[in-house]
Design an enzyme around this catalytic site. Structure first.
Site, PDB file in Angstrom:
ATOM      1  N   ASP A 274     -13.650 -39.165 -17.424  1.00 37.25           N
ATOM      2  CA  ASP A 274     -13.628 -39.183 -15.655  1.00 37.25           C
ATOM      3  C   ASP A 274     -14.522 -40.077 -15.911  1.00 37.25           C
ATOM      4  O   ASP A 274     -15.305 -40.784 -16.265  1.00 37.25           O
ATOM      5  CB  ASP A 274     -14.397 -37.737 -15.633  1.00 37.25           C
ATOM      6  CG  ASP A 274     -14.588 -37.052 -14.286  1.00 37.25           C
ATOM      7  OD1 ASP A 274     -13.878 -36.900 -13.595  1.00 37.25           O
ATOM      8  OD2 ASP A 274     -15.521 -36.629 -13.547  1.00 37.25           O
ATOM      9  N   LEU A 275     -14.551 -40.267 -14.455  1.00 41.57           N
ATOM     10  CA  LEU A 275     -15.060 -41.209 -13.410  1.00 41.57           C
ATOM     11  C   LEU A 275     -16.369 -40.902 -12.500  1.00 41.57           C
ATOM     12  O   LEU A 275     -17.482 -40.980 -13.383  1.00 41.57           O
ATOM     13  CB  LEU A 275     -14.394 -41.440 -13.084  1.00 41.57           C
ATOM     14  CG  LEU A 275     -14.674 -43.038 -11.423  1.00 41.57           C
ATOM     15  CD1 LEU A 275     -15.430 -44.695 -12.576  1.00 41.57           C
ATOM     16  CD2 LEU A 275     -13.801 -43.517 -10.157  1.00 41.57           C
ATOM     17  N   ASP A 276     -16.302 -40.125 -12.092  1.00 44.91           N
ATOM     18  CA  ASP A 276     -17.626 -39.601 -10.908  1.00 44.91           C
ATOM     19  C   ASP A 276     -18.281 -38.669 -12.064  1.00 44.91           C
ATOM     20  O   ASP A 276     -17.928 -37.435 -12.324  1.00 44.91           O
ATOM     21  CB  ASP A 276     -16.863 -39.369  -9.688  1.00 44.91           C
ATOM     22  CG  ASP A 276     -15.647 -40.444  -8.580  1.00 44.91           C
ATOM     23  OD1 ASP A 276     -16.671 -41.253  -9.698  1.00 44.91           O
ATOM     24  OD2 ASP A 276     -15.964 -39.802  -8.106  1.00 44.91           O
TER      25      ASP A 276
ATOM     26  N   THR B 233     -20.779 -41.795  -8.353  1.00 50.62           N
ATOM     27  CA  THR B 233     -20.762 -41.844  -7.005  1.00 50.62           C
ATOM     28  C   THR B 233     -20.336 -40.211  -6.524  1.00 50.62           C
ATOM     29  O   THR B 233     -20.392 -40.282  -5.299  1.00 50.62           O
ATOM     30  CB  THR B 233     -18.728 -41.923  -7.073  1.00 50.62           C
ATOM     31  OG1 THR B 233     -18.246 -42.259  -8.458  1.00 50.62           O
ATOM     32  CG2 THR B 233     -18.522 -44.032  -7.337  1.00 50.62           C
TER      33      THR B 233
ATOM     34  N   LYS C  46     -16.742 -31.457  -7.741  1.00 55.70           N
ATOM     35  CA  LYS C  46     -16.783 -32.062  -8.209  1.00 55.70           C
ATOM     36  C   LYS C  46     -15.448 -32.107  -9.311  1.00 55.70           C
ATOM     37  O   LYS C  46     -15.361 -30.941  -9.644  1.00 55.70           O
ATOM     38  CB  LYS C  46     -18.202 -31.975  -9.301  1.00 55.70           C
ATOM     39  CG  LYS C  46     -19.376 -32.525  -8.767  1.00 55.70           C
ATOM     40  CD  LYS C  46     -20.486 -33.022  -9.688  1.00 55.70           C
ATOM     41  CE  LYS C  46     -21.769 -33.095  -9.183  1.00 55.70           C
ATOM     42  NZ  LYS C  46     -22.730 -32.728 -10.712  1.00 55.70           N
ATOM     43  N   GLY C  47     -14.927 -33.062  -9.075  1.00 52.31           N
ATOM     44  CA  GLY C  47     -13.557 -32.739 -10.188  1.00 52.31           C
ATOM     45  C   GLY C  47     -12.000 -32.557  -9.192  1.00 52.31           C
ATOM     46  O   GLY C  47     -11.089 -32.746  -9.119  1.00 52.31           O
TER      47      GLY C  47
ATOM     48  N   ARG D  37      -9.209 -34.717  -2.379  1.00 55.19           N
ATOM     49  CA  ARG D  37     -10.243 -34.438  -1.146  1.00 55.19           C
ATOM     50  C   ARG D  37     -10.112 -33.665  -0.730  1.00 55.19           C
ATOM     51  O   ARG D  37     -10.664 -32.702   0.099  1.00 55.19           O
ATOM     52  CB  ARG D  37      -9.622 -36.065  -0.497  1.00 55.19           C
ATOM     53  CG  ARG D  37     -10.638 -36.672   0.310  1.00 55.19           C
ATOM     54  CD  ARG D  37     -10.523 -37.773   0.557  1.00 55.19           C
ATOM     55  NE  ARG D  37     -10.089 -38.733   0.133  1.00 55.19           N
ATOM     56  CZ  ARG D  37      -9.167 -40.013   0.239  1.00 55.19           C
ATOM     57  NH1 ARG D  37      -8.572 -39.962   1.092  1.00 55.19           N
ATOM     58  NH2 ARG D  37      -9.338 -40.259  -0.727  1.00 55.19           N
TER      59      ARG D  37
ATOM     60  N   SER E 194      -9.646 -39.957 -13.609  1.00 55.75           N
ATOM     61  CA  SER E 194      -9.722 -39.678 -12.445  1.00 55.75           C
ATOM     62  C   SER E 194      -9.154 -39.249 -11.609  1.00 55.75           C
ATOM     63  O   SER E 194      -8.157 -39.488 -11.625  1.00 55.75           O
ATOM     64  CB  SER E 194     -10.399 -40.856 -11.849  1.00 55.75           C
ATOM     65  OG  SER E 194     -11.449 -40.331 -10.468  1.00 55.75           O
ATOM     66  N   ALA E 195      -9.354 -38.211 -10.635  1.00 57.64           N
ATOM     67  CA  ALA E 195      -8.808 -37.086  -9.426  1.00 57.64           C
ATOM     68  C   ALA E 195      -9.308 -37.985  -8.440  1.00 57.64           C
ATOM     69  O   ALA E 195      -8.595 -37.626  -7.103  1.00 57.64           O
ATOM     70  CB  ALA E 195      -9.556 -35.768  -8.965  1.00 57.64           C
ATOM     71  N   SER E 196     -10.209 -39.750  -8.137  1.00 57.59           N
ATOM     72  CA  SER E 196     -10.258 -40.519  -7.333  1.00 57.59           C
ATOM     73  C   SER E 196      -8.807 -41.460  -7.217  1.00 57.59           C
ATOM     74  O   SER E 196      -8.903 -42.160  -7.301  1.00 57.59           O
ATOM     75  CB  SER E 196     -11.695 -40.400  -7.536  1.00 57.59           C
ATOM     76  OG  SER E 196     -11.837 -41.731  -6.342  1.00 57.59           O
TER      77      SER E 196
ATOM     78  N   ASN F 181     -10.160 -43.481  -4.812  1.00 65.33           N
ATOM     79  CA  ASN F 181     -10.432 -45.138  -5.198  1.00 65.33           C
ATOM     80  C   ASN F 181     -10.340 -45.246  -6.599  1.00 65.33           C
ATOM     81  O   ASN F 181     -12.226 -46.163  -6.442  1.00 65.33           O
ATOM     82  CB  ASN F 181     -12.219 -44.309  -4.005  1.00 65.33           C
ATOM     83  CG  ASN F 181     -10.821 -44.321  -2.663  1.00 65.33           C
ATOM     84  OD1 ASN F 181     -10.967 -44.560  -2.358  1.00 65.33           O
ATOM     85  ND2 ASN F 181     -11.727 -42.835  -2.748  1.00 65.33           N
TER      86      ASN F 181
ATOM     87  N   LYS G   6      -7.179 -31.299 -10.505  1.00 63.35           N
ATOM     88  CA  LYS G   6      -8.149 -30.539 -11.978  1.00 63.35           C
ATOM     89  C   LYS G   6      -7.926 -29.189 -10.984  1.00 63.35           C
ATOM     90  O   LYS G   6      -8.506 -29.035  -9.418  1.00 63.35           O
ATOM     91  CB  LYS G   6      -9.169 -31.301 -12.190  1.00 63.35           C
ATOM     92  CG  LYS G   6      -9.021 -32.283 -12.085  1.00 63.35           C
ATOM     93  CD  LYS G   6     -10.611 -32.938 -12.986  1.00 63.35           C
ATOM     94  CE  LYS G   6      -9.971 -35.364 -12.927  1.00 63.35           C
ATOM     95  NZ  LYS G   6     -10.915 -35.668 -13.797  1.00 63.35           N
TER      96      LYS G   6
ATOM     97  N   GLU H 140     -16.047 -34.951 -19.332  1.00 66.38           N
ATOM     98  CA  GLU H 140     -16.632 -34.733 -17.677  1.00 66.38           C
ATOM     99  C   GLU H 140     -17.565 -34.462 -16.927  1.00 66.38           C
ATOM    100  O   GLU H 140     -18.670 -33.778 -18.800  1.00 66.38           O
ATOM    101  CB  GLU H 140     -15.131 -33.201 -18.023  1.00 66.38           C
ATOM    102  CG  GLU H 140     -13.855 -33.840 -17.199  1.00 66.38           C
ATOM    103  CD  GLU H 140     -14.013 -33.793 -15.478  1.00 66.38           C
ATOM    104  OE1 GLU H 140     -14.695 -33.856 -15.133  1.00 66.38           O
ATOM    105  OE2 GLU H 140     -13.327 -34.311 -15.011  1.00 66.38           O
ATOM    106  N   ASP H 141     -17.743 -34.328 -16.235  1.00 59.49           N
ATOM    107  CA  ASP H 141     -19.647 -34.185 -15.692  1.00 59.49           C
ATOM    108  C   ASP H 141     -18.949 -32.103 -15.132  1.00 59.49           C
ATOM    109  O   ASP H 141     -19.802 -31.682 -14.591  1.00 59.49           O
ATOM    110  CB  ASP H 141     -19.792 -34.243 -14.804  1.00 59.49           C
ATOM    111  CG  ASP H 141     -19.428 -34.751 -13.420  1.00 59.49           C
ATOM    112  OD1 ASP H 141     -18.349 -35.065 -13.928  1.00 59.49           O
ATOM    113  OD2 ASP H 141     -20.055 -35.009 -13.037  1.00 59.49           O
TER     114      ASP H 141
HETATM  115  P1  B16 Z   1     -11.387 -39.422  -3.697  1.00 62.16           P
HETATM  116  P2  B16 Z   1     -13.121 -37.633 -10.708  1.00 62.16           P
HETATM  117  C1  B16 Z   1     -13.166 -36.921  -8.564  1.00 62.16           C
HETATM  118  O1  B16 Z   1     -13.372 -37.791  -9.384  1.00 62.16           O
HETATM  119  C2  B16 Z   1     -14.493 -36.164  -8.050  1.00 62.16           C
HETATM  120  O2  B16 Z   1     -15.305 -36.050  -8.539  1.00 62.16           O
HETATM  121  C3  B16 Z   1     -14.410 -35.064  -6.687  1.00 62.16           C
HETATM  122  O3  B16 Z   1     -14.956 -34.543  -5.881  1.00 62.16           O
HETATM  123  C4  B16 Z   1     -13.385 -35.956  -4.850  1.00 62.16           C
HETATM  124  O4  B16 Z   1     -13.506 -35.184  -4.105  1.00 62.16           O
HETATM  125  C5  B16 Z   1     -12.427 -36.547  -6.224  1.00 62.16           C
HETATM  126  O5  B16 Z   1     -12.690 -37.595  -7.035  1.00 62.16           O
HETATM  127  C6  B16 Z   1     -11.055 -37.142  -4.874  1.00 62.16           C
HETATM  128  O6  B16 Z   1     -12.074 -38.608  -4.860  1.00 62.16           O
HETATM  129  O7  B16 Z   1     -11.686 -38.790  -2.454  1.00 62.16           O
HETATM  130  O8  B16 Z   1     -11.790 -40.475  -3.743  1.00 62.16           O
HETATM  131  O9  B16 Z   1      -9.657 -39.339  -4.135  1.00 62.16           O
HETATM  132  O10 B16 Z   1     -14.291 -36.547 -11.033  1.00 62.16           O
HETATM  133  O11 B16 Z   1     -12.494 -37.120 -10.799  1.00 62.16           O
HETATM  134  O12 B16 Z   1     -13.549 -39.200 -11.270  1.00 62.16           O
HETATM  135 MG    MG Z   2     -16.285 -35.907 -11.804  1.00 65.15          MG
END
Ligand code: B16
Ligand code: MG
Length: 223
Positions: A10-12, A18, A46-47, A50, A115-117, A119, A146, A170-171
């Protein structure tokens, strides 16, 4: 005995914090909307994607928001978040993580990012760890967030490794659920009370090590 063929990060909250920037950006938005929001509430986000995070925050409000208003709020949070991550540099790698990632690569184990992000690509480039990851799942192409296992299963598929031979790290509680639902071995980073479903919980990333991980897996096998 399970042989580790791939490790999927996982990233964040795992590679970098982040999570803190997500918190700050959501906190600013919640304050503006007069919605109470604190770090403990943030744990649930977390996870999550958005839009799912925004939905949970808006549930705390008595007001109703139209789909267009929600879109604008999510965009506003993201713009703020993108400003905050401009500052990300290799100094922001969590303790021990780069060493662990290198150890894993050297052992010939494949690596992926789940990662769910949306970014994530920007963040790993700023951290300069792109070369330590064999594959990155594009969150924009994943349909279900997730705790659905889709993002982890997709990473395993992209690596050509059966999920039973993958370890996910994962965190977040939603992320640990996703790893377990994918049929992988789950390492949780953080507090036991949020991550009880993980196979191995360590308090922070400085405890990551390939030897300790392999020892824990073999202990679990004997249990
Ligand atoms: P974004 P991960 C997740 O990243 C974050 O934990 C979560 O807080 C965030 O809302 C999600 O990414 C979406 O991110 O707005 O940048 O698309 O923990 O899965 O790496
Ligand atoms: Mg995370």
């Amino acid at each position: 005995m399970m042989e580790i063929e791939a490790i999927i990060y996982d990233l964040d909250g795992v590679i970098t914090d982040t999570a803190e920037y997500h918190y700050l950006a959501w906190k600013a938005l919640a304050d503006e909307l007069n919605i109470s929001f604190d770090r403990s509430f943030n744990e649930q986000l977390k996870g999550l994607s958005r839009v799912d995070s925004l939905e949970l925050i808006l549930q705390q409000s008595h007001q109703t928001y139209t789909a267009e208003e929600k879109r604008q709020l999510a965009e506003k949070k993201n713009e703020h978040y993108q400003e905050l991550i401009q500052k990300v540099s290799p100094n922001d790698l969590l303790p021990g993580v780069e060493l662990f990632m290198k150890e894993v690569k050297q052992a010939g184990i494949k690596t992926g990012l789940a990662s769910a992000s949306k970014n994530a690509q920007t963040v790993i480039e700023r951290l300069q760890v792109t070369n330590l990851l064999d594959t990155v799942v594009d969150a924009a192409k994943v349909e279900r967030g997730k705790p659905d296992p889709e993002v982890f299963v997709t990473a395993a598929k992209q690596l050509g490794v059966p999920t039973a031979h993958c370890v996910g790290i994962e965190d977040a509680s939603s992320g640990v659920k996703a790893i377990k639902a994918a049929g992988m071995y789950a390492v949780g980073i953080g507090k036991e009370k949020y991550l009880a479903e993980a196979d191995w919980v360590i308090p922070d990333t400085s405890h990551l090590g390939l030897n300790s991980l392999e020892m824990k897996i073999s202990e679990d096998n004997q249990a």
